[in-house]
Design an enzyme around this catalytic site. Structure first.
Site, PDB file in Angstrom:
ATOM      1  N   ASN A  89     -20.325 -14.069 -23.169  1.00 46.14           N
ATOM      2  CA  ASN A  89     -20.146 -13.469 -21.857  1.00 46.14           C
ATOM      3  C   ASN A  89     -19.348 -12.171 -21.881  1.00 46.14           C
ATOM      4  OD1 ASN A  89     -19.518 -13.658 -18.796  1.00 46.14           O
ATOM      5  ND2 ASN A  89     -17.502 -13.836 -19.768  1.00 46.14           N
ATOM      6  N   TYR A 155     -25.954   0.512 -19.426  1.00 43.58           N
ATOM      7  CA  TYR A 155     -25.524  -0.865 -19.148  1.00 43.58           C
ATOM      8  C   TYR A 155     -26.768  -1.726 -18.910  1.00 43.58           C
ATOM      9  CZ  TYR A 155     -23.324  -4.806 -16.700  1.00 43.58           C
ATOM     10  OH  TYR A 155     -22.925  -6.063 -16.299  1.00 43.58           O
ATOM     11  N   LYS A 159     -28.292  -4.948 -21.013  1.00 47.85           N
ATOM     12  CA  LYS A 159     -28.527  -6.266 -20.415  1.00 47.85           C
ATOM     13  C   LYS A 159     -30.016  -6.665 -20.497  1.00 47.85           C
ATOM     14  CE  LYS A 159     -24.230  -7.131 -19.302  1.00 47.85           C
ATOM     15  NZ  LYS A 159     -23.492  -8.207 -19.989  1.00 47.85           N
ATOM     16  N   ILE A 188     -20.493  -9.417  -8.888  1.00 48.45           N
ATOM     17  CA  ILE A 188     -19.630 -10.597  -8.732  1.00 48.45           C
ATOM     18  C   ILE A 188     -18.188 -10.116  -8.558  1.00 48.45           C
ATOM     19  CG2 ILE A 188     -18.855 -12.750  -9.830  1.00 48.45           C
ATOM     20  CD1 ILE A 188     -21.889 -12.750  -9.235  1.00 48.45           C
ATOM     21  N   THR A 190     -15.021  -9.799  -9.463  1.00 46.84           N
ATOM     22  CA  THR A 190     -14.151  -9.957 -10.651  1.00 46.84           C
ATOM     23  C   THR A 190     -13.409  -8.644 -10.882  1.00 46.84           C
ATOM     24  OG1 THR A 190     -15.699  -9.042 -12.277  1.00 46.84           O
ATOM     25  CG2 THR A 190     -15.961 -11.392 -11.750  1.00 46.84           C
TER      26      THR A 190
HETATM   27  P1  NAP Z   1     -14.142  -8.818 -16.684  1.00 48.62           P
HETATM   28  O1  NAP Z   1     -13.371  -9.451 -15.586  1.00 48.62           O
HETATM   29  O2  NAP Z   1     -13.851  -7.416 -17.092  1.00 48.62           O
HETATM   30  O3  NAP Z   1     -14.019  -9.780 -17.966  1.00 48.62           O
HETATM   31  C1  NAP Z   1     -14.580  -9.427 -19.201  1.00 48.62           C
HETATM   32  C2  NAP Z   1     -13.648  -9.865 -20.320  1.00 48.62           C
HETATM   33  O4  NAP Z   1     -14.269  -9.517 -21.558  1.00 48.62           O
HETATM   34  C3  NAP Z   1     -12.308  -9.125 -20.266  1.00 48.62           C
HETATM   35  O5  NAP Z   1     -11.245  -9.998 -20.541  1.00 48.62           O
HETATM   36  C4  NAP Z   1     -12.488  -8.099 -21.360  1.00 48.62           C
HETATM   37  O6  NAP Z   1     -11.267  -7.642 -21.906  1.00 48.62           O
HETATM   38  C5  NAP Z   1     -13.288  -8.883 -22.369  1.00 48.62           C
HETATM   39  N1  NAP Z   1     -13.892  -8.019 -23.382  1.00 48.62           N
HETATM   40  C6  NAP Z   1     -14.288  -6.713 -23.266  1.00 48.62           C
HETATM   41  N2  NAP Z   1     -14.722  -6.255 -24.432  1.00 48.62           N
HETATM   42  C7  NAP Z   1     -14.617  -7.280 -25.320  1.00 48.62           C
HETATM   43  C8  NAP Z   1     -14.903  -7.410 -26.709  1.00 48.62           C
HETATM   44  N3  NAP Z   1     -15.375  -6.380 -27.430  1.00 48.62           N
HETATM   45  N4  NAP Z   1     -14.680  -8.602 -27.312  1.00 48.62           N
HETATM   46  C9  NAP Z   1     -14.178  -9.649 -26.606  1.00 48.62           C
HETATM   47  N5  NAP Z   1     -13.872  -9.573 -25.300  1.00 48.62           N
HETATM   48  C10 NAP Z   1     -14.089  -8.404 -24.672  1.00 48.62           C
HETATM   49  O7  NAP Z   1     -15.680  -8.852 -16.361  1.00 48.62           O
HETATM   50  P2  NAP Z   1     -16.624  -9.957 -15.664  1.00 48.62           P
HETATM   51  O8  NAP Z   1     -17.057  -9.404 -14.375  1.00 48.62           O
HETATM   52  O9  NAP Z   1     -16.031 -11.307 -15.757  1.00 48.62           O
HETATM   53  O10 NAP Z   1     -17.869  -9.830 -16.640  1.00 48.62           O
HETATM   54  C11 NAP Z   1     -18.244 -10.838 -17.570  1.00 48.62           C
HETATM   55  C12 NAP Z   1     -19.673 -10.573 -17.985  1.00 48.62           C
HETATM   56  O11 NAP Z   1     -20.502 -10.606 -16.820  1.00 48.62           O
HETATM   57  C13 NAP Z   1     -19.922  -9.220 -18.620  1.00 48.62           C
HETATM   58  O12 NAP Z   1     -20.854  -9.354 -19.666  1.00 48.62           O
HETATM   59  C14 NAP Z   1     -20.530  -8.397 -17.493  1.00 48.62           C
HETATM   60  O13 NAP Z   1     -21.329  -7.352 -17.972  1.00 48.62           O
HETATM   61  C15 NAP Z   1     -21.332  -9.458 -16.790  1.00 48.62           C
HETATM   62  N6  NAP Z   1     -21.650  -9.185 -15.398  1.00 48.62           N
HETATM   63  C16 NAP Z   1     -20.680  -8.917 -14.509  1.00 48.62           C
HETATM   64  C17 NAP Z   1     -21.023  -8.657 -13.186  1.00 48.62           C
HETATM   65  C18 NAP Z   1     -19.985  -8.332 -12.147  1.00 48.62           C
HETATM   66  O14 NAP Z   1     -20.358  -7.792 -11.102  1.00 48.62           O
HETATM   67  N7  NAP Z   1     -18.720  -8.661 -12.345  1.00 48.62           N
HETATM   68  C19 NAP Z   1     -22.371  -8.692 -12.800  1.00 48.62           C
HETATM   69  C20 NAP Z   1     -23.336  -8.989 -13.748  1.00 48.62           C
HETATM   70  C21 NAP Z   1     -22.977  -9.232 -15.060  1.00 48.62           C
HETATM   71  P3  NAP Z   1     -10.668  -6.204 -21.349  1.00 48.62           P
HETATM   72  O15 NAP Z   1     -10.355  -6.469 -19.898  1.00 48.62           O
HETATM   73  O16 NAP Z   1      -9.478  -5.963 -22.201  1.00 48.62           O
HETATM   74  O17 NAP Z   1     -11.782  -5.209 -21.523  1.00 48.62           O
END
Ligand code: NAP
Length: 251
Positions: A89, A155, A159, A188, A190
């Site tokens: 994730n 991005y 994906k 989402i 976050t």
């Molecule tokens: P988030 O709150 O930023 O959480 C992502 C986590 O991944 C953070 O703790 C981040 O650390 C960590 N991370 C970043 N680069 C990394 C690496 N190279 N190795 C290990 N960990 C790493 O984001 P989220 O919204 O929960 O997103 C989680 C996933 O859902 C992602 O793949 C994102 O693309 C996907 N997604 C999110 C949304 C949305 O709207 N939120 C929608 C669709 C898909 P740092 O904070 O230090 O970077």
């Protein structure tokens, strides 16, 4: 207790969707390994899981590095004896810019974390699951992995790549007892979304207006689907790219 005693790895478990998945899977009695590049966030998730009576360890991991991905799987096996489920994730959003304005450095970073990172984790997770005779994997793609979106083309490409990896790997390993699916969330609520809204305040209202449900999703709503996909309740589901998007991609 759909995940009772299952050993589960979650990358990006220190924040947002990954943390929500950890809390839902802990409720279902999984034993967790929280992997994240952000040690403070990862350790906080471990604390929250333990606070609700669950089992979790933190593993500092940069998923874009082969050694780290291999080491993560080894650590989970050392800790719990096996790897039943993995939630790949971890991801980054990169800068919002049109295709012609994206920098090469941003392209490389997004692809390294979002696409190569998922592939590296899959590679070592599948090797372990083959050794033990099965498992379930869920990858986080995005609604941007299903349709085109403005100012997020790399991005979105990363994906779409995750969806492609998921489908092909699912076909390859279905006969070996390994199920591989993807979740495709729309925006989402976050820290990732907060960062984008902070830079572009009008974006939040626009996103809500574009969604048939007129709201953002919550991390727990994604987490519940992930827990189900990891569980035996989804035993005939593999190769799916499941939109969790309030109807966004149905339009
Ligand atoms: P988030 O709150 O930023 O959480 C992502 C986590 O991944 C953070 O703790 C981040 O650390 C960590 N991370 C970043 N680069 C990394 C690496 N190279 N190795 C290990 N960990 C790493 O984001 P989220 O919204 O929960 O997103 C989680 C996933 O859902 C992602 O793949 C994102 O693309 C996907 N997604 C999110 C949304 C949305 O709207 N939120 C929608 C669709 C898909 P740092 O904070 O230090 O970077």
């Amino acid at each position: 207790m759909r995940l009772e005693n299952k050993a589960v790895l979650i990358t990006g478990g220190g924040s947002g969707i990954g943390r929500a998945a950890a809390l839902v899977m802990a409720r279902e009695r999984a034993r967790l390994a929280i992997a994240d590049i952000d040690a403070d966030g990862g350790q906080e998730t471990v604390r929250l899981v333990r606070e609700q009576g669950g089992a979790a360890v933190f593993v500092a991991t940069d998923v874009s590095q082969a050694q780290a991905a291999a080491g993560l799987v080894e650590r989970v096996v050392a800790e719990y004896g096996r790897l039943d489920c993995a939630f790949n994730n971890a991801g980054i959003e990169g800068e919002l810019a049109r295709t012609a304005d994206i920098t090469e450095a941003d392209f490389d970073r997004i692809i390294a974390v979002n696409l190569k990172g998922v592939w590296l984790c899959l590679k070592y997770e599948i090797q372990q699951m083959l050794r033990q005779g099965g498992g379930a994997i869920v990858n986080t793609a995005s609604a941007a992995g299903l349709v085109g979106t403005h100012s997020m083309s790399v991005y979105g490409a990363s994906k779409h790549g995750v969806v492609g990896l998921t489908k092909s790997a699912a076909v390859e390993y279905a006969g070996k007892g390994i199920r591989i699916n993807a979740v495709c969330p729309s925006v989402i609520n976050t820290p990732m979304a907060d960062r984008t809204f902070a830079k572009f305040p009008k974006f939040e209202r626009g996103i809500k207006n574009m969604n048939p449900s007129h709201r953002l999703g919550e991390a727990a709503e994604v987490a519940e689907a992930v827990a189900w996909l990891c569980s035996d309740a989804a035993s005939f589901v593999t190769g799916a790219a499941l939109p969790i998007d309030g109807g966004f991609t149905a339009q």
